[in-house]
Scaffold this motif. Structure first.
Motif, PDB file in Angstrom:
ATOM      1  N   TRP A 111      58.025  77.586  89.392  1.00  9.32           N
ATOM      2  CA  TRP A 111      58.679  76.620  88.641  1.00  9.32           C
ATOM      3  C   TRP A 111      57.985  75.245  89.000  1.00  9.32           C
ATOM      4  CZ3 TRP A 111      60.684  78.615  84.720  1.00  9.32           C
ATOM      5  CH2 TRP A 111      61.165  79.957  84.508  1.00  9.32           C
ATOM      6  N   THR A 112      58.049  74.913  90.338  1.00 14.79           N
ATOM      7  CA  THR A 112      57.685  73.574  90.903  1.00 14.79           C
ATOM      8  C   THR A 112      56.208  73.213  90.664  1.00 14.79           C
ATOM      9  OG1 THR A 112      57.477  74.185  93.167  1.00 14.79           O
ATOM     10  CG2 THR A 112      59.662  73.385  92.566  1.00 14.79           C
ATOM     11  N   ALA A 113      55.575  74.215  90.285  1.00  9.84           N
ATOM     12  CA  ALA A 113      54.256  74.209  89.908  1.00  9.84           C
ATOM     13  C   ALA A 113      53.916  73.934  88.488  1.00  9.84           C
ATOM     14  CB  ALA A 113      53.213  75.315  90.467  1.00  9.84           C
ATOM     15  N   MET A 114      54.856  74.056  87.749  1.00 12.34           N
ATOM     16  CA  MET A 114      54.727  73.882  86.182  1.00 12.34           C
ATOM     17  C   MET A 114      55.034  72.446  85.972  1.00 12.34           C
ATOM     18  SD  MET A 114      56.790  77.217  84.809  1.00 12.34           S
ATOM     19  CE  MET A 114      56.728  78.953  85.530  1.00 12.34           C
ATOM     20  N   PRO A 115      54.443  71.973  84.823  1.00 15.02           N
ATOM     21  CA  PRO A 115      54.655  70.695  84.191  1.00 15.02           C
ATOM     22  C   PRO A 115      55.901  71.031  83.119  1.00 15.02           C
ATOM     23  CG  PRO A 115      52.970  71.835  82.988  1.00 15.02           C
ATOM     24  CD  PRO A 115      53.190  72.635  84.143  1.00 15.02           C
ATOM     25  N   ALA A 116      56.584  69.740  83.072  1.00 14.10           N
ATOM     26  CA  ALA A 116      57.958  69.963  82.221  1.00 14.10           C
ATOM     27  C   ALA A 116      57.939  70.829  81.091  1.00 14.10           C
ATOM     28  CB  ALA A 116      58.258  68.488  81.974  1.00 14.10           C
ATOM     29  N   GLN A 117      56.955  70.460  80.210  1.00 17.31           N
ATOM     30  CA  GLN A 117      56.935  71.405  78.977  1.00 17.31           C
ATOM     31  C   GLN A 117      56.919  72.782  78.995  1.00 17.31           C
ATOM     32  OE1 GLN A 117      53.606  70.790  76.382  1.00 17.31           O
ATOM     33  NE2 GLN A 117      55.070  70.458  74.506  1.00 17.31           N
ATOM     34  N   ARG A 118      56.114  73.266  80.133  1.00 16.51           N
ATOM     35  CA  ARG A 118      56.138  74.736  80.522  1.00 16.51           C
ATOM     36  C   ARG A 118      57.381  75.311  81.038  1.00 16.51           C
ATOM     37  NH1 ARG A 118      53.317  78.877  83.744  1.00 16.51           N
ATOM     38  NH2 ARG A 118      53.067  80.733  82.227  1.00 16.51           N
ATOM     39  N   GLN A 119      57.875  74.610  81.928  1.00 20.19           N
ATOM     40  CA  GLN A 119      59.089  74.965  82.407  1.00 20.19           C
ATOM     41  C   GLN A 119      60.264  75.183  81.290  1.00 20.19           C
ATOM     42  OE1 GLN A 119      60.568  72.021  85.217  1.00 20.19           O
ATOM     43  NE2 GLN A 119      59.719  72.887  86.906  1.00 20.19           N
ATOM     44  N   ALA A 120      60.149  74.211  80.236  1.00 19.92           N
ATOM     45  CA  ALA A 120      61.030  74.257  79.280  1.00 19.92           C
ATOM     46  C   ALA A 120      60.561  75.426  78.340  1.00 19.92           C
ATOM     47  CB  ALA A 120      61.293  73.186  78.388  1.00 19.92           C
ATOM     48  N   HIS A 121      59.697  75.630  78.027  1.00 22.07           N
ATOM     49  CA  HIS A 121      59.003  76.548  76.986  1.00 22.07           C
ATOM     50  C   HIS A 121      59.304  78.127  77.717  1.00 22.07           C
ATOM     51  CE1 HIS A 121      56.090  74.108  74.971  1.00 22.07           C
ATOM     52  NE2 HIS A 121      57.262  73.931  74.505  1.00 22.07           N
ATOM     53  N   VAL A 122      59.292  78.309  79.176  1.00 22.46           N
ATOM     54  CA  VAL A 122      59.519  79.715  79.600  1.00 22.46           C
ATOM     55  C   VAL A 122      61.068  79.872  79.937  1.00 22.46           C
ATOM     56  CG1 VAL A 122      59.445  81.002  81.917  1.00 22.46           C
ATOM     57  CG2 VAL A 122      57.510  79.492  81.000  1.00 22.46           C
ATOM     58  N   LEU A 123      61.784  78.732  79.960  1.00 20.62           N
ATOM     59  CA  LEU A 123      63.276  79.114  79.966  1.00 20.62           C
ATOM     60  C   LEU A 123      63.551  79.343  78.682  1.00 20.62           C
ATOM     61  CD1 LEU A 123      64.712  76.509  82.500  1.00 20.62           C
ATOM     62  CD2 LEU A 123      64.740  78.962  82.758  1.00 20.62           C
ATOM     63  N   ASP A 124      63.328  78.658  77.611  1.00 22.38           N
ATOM     64  CA  ASP A 124      63.592  79.146  76.342  1.00 22.38           C
ATOM     65  C   ASP A 124      63.029  80.531  75.992  1.00 22.38           C
ATOM     66  OD1 ASP A 124      64.596  76.636  75.510  1.00 22.38           O
ATOM     67  OD2 ASP A 124      62.692  75.830  74.836  1.00 22.38           O
ATOM     68  N   SER A 125      62.195  80.819  76.473  1.00 25.33           N
ATOM     69  CA  SER A 125      61.798  82.460  76.063  1.00 25.33           C
ATOM     70  C   SER A 125      62.626  83.328  76.701  1.00 25.33           C
ATOM     71  CB  SER A 125      60.225  82.567  76.547  1.00 25.33           C
ATOM     72  OG  SER A 125      59.970  83.925  76.241  1.00 25.33           O
ATOM     73  N   VAL A 126      63.081  82.949  78.059  1.00 21.39           N
ATOM     74  CA  VAL A 126      64.025  83.853  78.663  1.00 21.39           C
ATOM     75  C   VAL A 126      65.518  83.954  77.892  1.00 21.39           C
ATOM     76  CG1 VAL A 126      65.361  84.152  80.900  1.00 21.39           C
ATOM     77  CG2 VAL A 126      62.903  83.260  80.972  1.00 21.39           C
ATOM     78  N   CYS A 127      65.829  82.722  77.561  1.00 18.49           N
ATOM     79  CA  CYS A 127      67.021  82.594  76.702  1.00 18.49           C
ATOM     80  C   CYS A 127      66.871  83.533  75.565  1.00 18.49           C
ATOM     81  CB  CYS A 127      67.528  81.288  76.309  1.00 18.49           C
ATOM     82  SG  CYS A 127      67.975  80.373  77.872  1.00 18.49           S
ATOM     83  N   GLY A 128      66.009  83.341  74.976  1.00 20.57           N
ATOM     84  CA  GLY A 128      65.712  83.952  73.477  1.00 20.57           C
ATOM     85  C   GLY A 128      65.603  85.349  73.907  1.00 20.57           C
ATOM     86  N   ALA A 129      65.049  86.002  74.929  1.00 20.60           N
ATOM     87  CA  ALA A 129      65.009  87.367  75.167  1.00 20.60           C
ATOM     88  C   ALA A 129      66.154  88.279  75.768  1.00 20.60           C
ATOM     89  CB  ALA A 129      63.740  87.681  76.271  1.00 20.60           C
ATOM     90  N   LEU A 130      67.089  87.204  76.225  1.00 24.23           N
ATOM     91  CA  LEU A 130      68.275  87.900  76.674  1.00 24.23           C
ATOM     92  C   LEU A 130      69.435  88.268  75.666  1.00 24.23           C
ATOM     93  CD1 LEU A 130      68.825  85.606  79.942  1.00 24.23           C
ATOM     94  CD2 LEU A 130      68.584  88.395  79.898  1.00 24.23           C
ATOM     95  N   SER A 131      70.125  89.193  75.761  1.00 25.23           N
ATOM     96  CA  SER A 131      71.167  89.489  75.315  1.00 25.23           C
ATOM     97  C   SER A 131      72.411  88.558  75.514  1.00 25.23           C
ATOM     98  CB  SER A 131      71.801  91.017  75.494  1.00 25.23           C
ATOM     99  OG  SER A 131      72.318  90.905  76.856  1.00 25.23           O
ATOM    100  N   SER A 132      73.555  88.488  74.543  1.00 24.62           N
ATOM    101  CA  SER A 132      74.425  87.430  74.713  1.00 24.62           C
ATOM    102  C   SER A 132      75.111  87.436  75.943  1.00 24.62           C
ATOM    103  CB  SER A 132      75.583  87.487  73.723  1.00 24.62           C
ATOM    104  OG  SER A 132      76.033  88.785  73.733  1.00 24.62           O
TER     105      SER A 132
END
Length: 201
Positions: A111-132
């Motif tokens: 995570w610390t090697a990622m720029p801010a935008q990629r951190q956000a995009h990956v976390l959004d992808s994780v949230c979208g892939a998870l069940s409630s």
């Protein structure tokens, strides 16, 4: 397959200079409900240290997909874990790679090697892939905890999950690391509120 060799071969694709320890793998996969999970995804499995712990805990009927961007590491993982669906690709496309929502996502991404935008995009992808009721776990090296990228990641994580905890330092790892555990993706809570409001109107 050496993670150190891959780091020097492709430093932009391989964030860690040394493989994670068994102690960190235990801390990463503890208390996730893996024994009752039906669908699990792993991001950045590398040489498969966390993968082995996940496979050992999962029921045989569970679906397990591992997303690895480094083609050499992906090929090695397929040989080592034939029961795991190893996908070459970016963590940012996680949702499109899965047939159903995940109960658990485990991440070994740098995570610390990622720029801010990629951190956000990956976390959004994780949230979208998870069940409630889904759970997410990842780690961060202890010596980077106060750097701007690490602090930004912690803020982003707390903005996307209702429950976030950070463990004590796992000293038996090189470098020592904290584990983050998160649960209840905010995107699902927001959707539930919207549906309730629509029903009330």
């Amino acid at each position: 397959m050496s993670i150190t060799t891959e780091f020097f071969r492709h430093p932009m694709l391989t964030g860690a200079i040394a493989a994670s320890s068994g102690s960190l793998a235990t801390a990463m996969t503890r208390d996730l409900g893996l024994a009752s999970a039906s669908s699990v995804a792993e991001l950045g499995p590398g040489t498969g240290v966390f993968t082995a712990s996940i496979v050992a805990a999962l029921p045989r009927s569970a679906a397990f997909a591992a997303v690895e961007i480094n083609p050499r590491l992906a090929a090695s993982l397929r040989r080592a874990f034939p029961s795991v669906s190893v996908v070459e690709g970016s963590a940012e496309t996680l949702g499109s790679l899965l047939a159903e929502p995940c109960d658990v996502v485990v991440s070994g991404l740098p995570w610390t090697a990622m720029p801010a935008q990629r951190q956000a995009h990956v976390l959004d992808s994780v949230c979208g892939a998870l069940s409630s009721h889904g759970r997410f776990t990842t780690f961060a090296y202890a010596h980077t905890a106060w750097t701007p990228p690490a602090r930004r990641f912690a803020r982003l994580l707390r903005s996307r999950f209702s429950v976030v905890e950070r463990t004590r330092v796992v000293w038996r790892n090189l470098p020592p690391a904290h584990v983050y555990r998160a649960a209840l993706p905010v995107c699902h809570l927001g959707a539930s509120r919207d549906q309730s409001a629509a029903a009330a109107s």
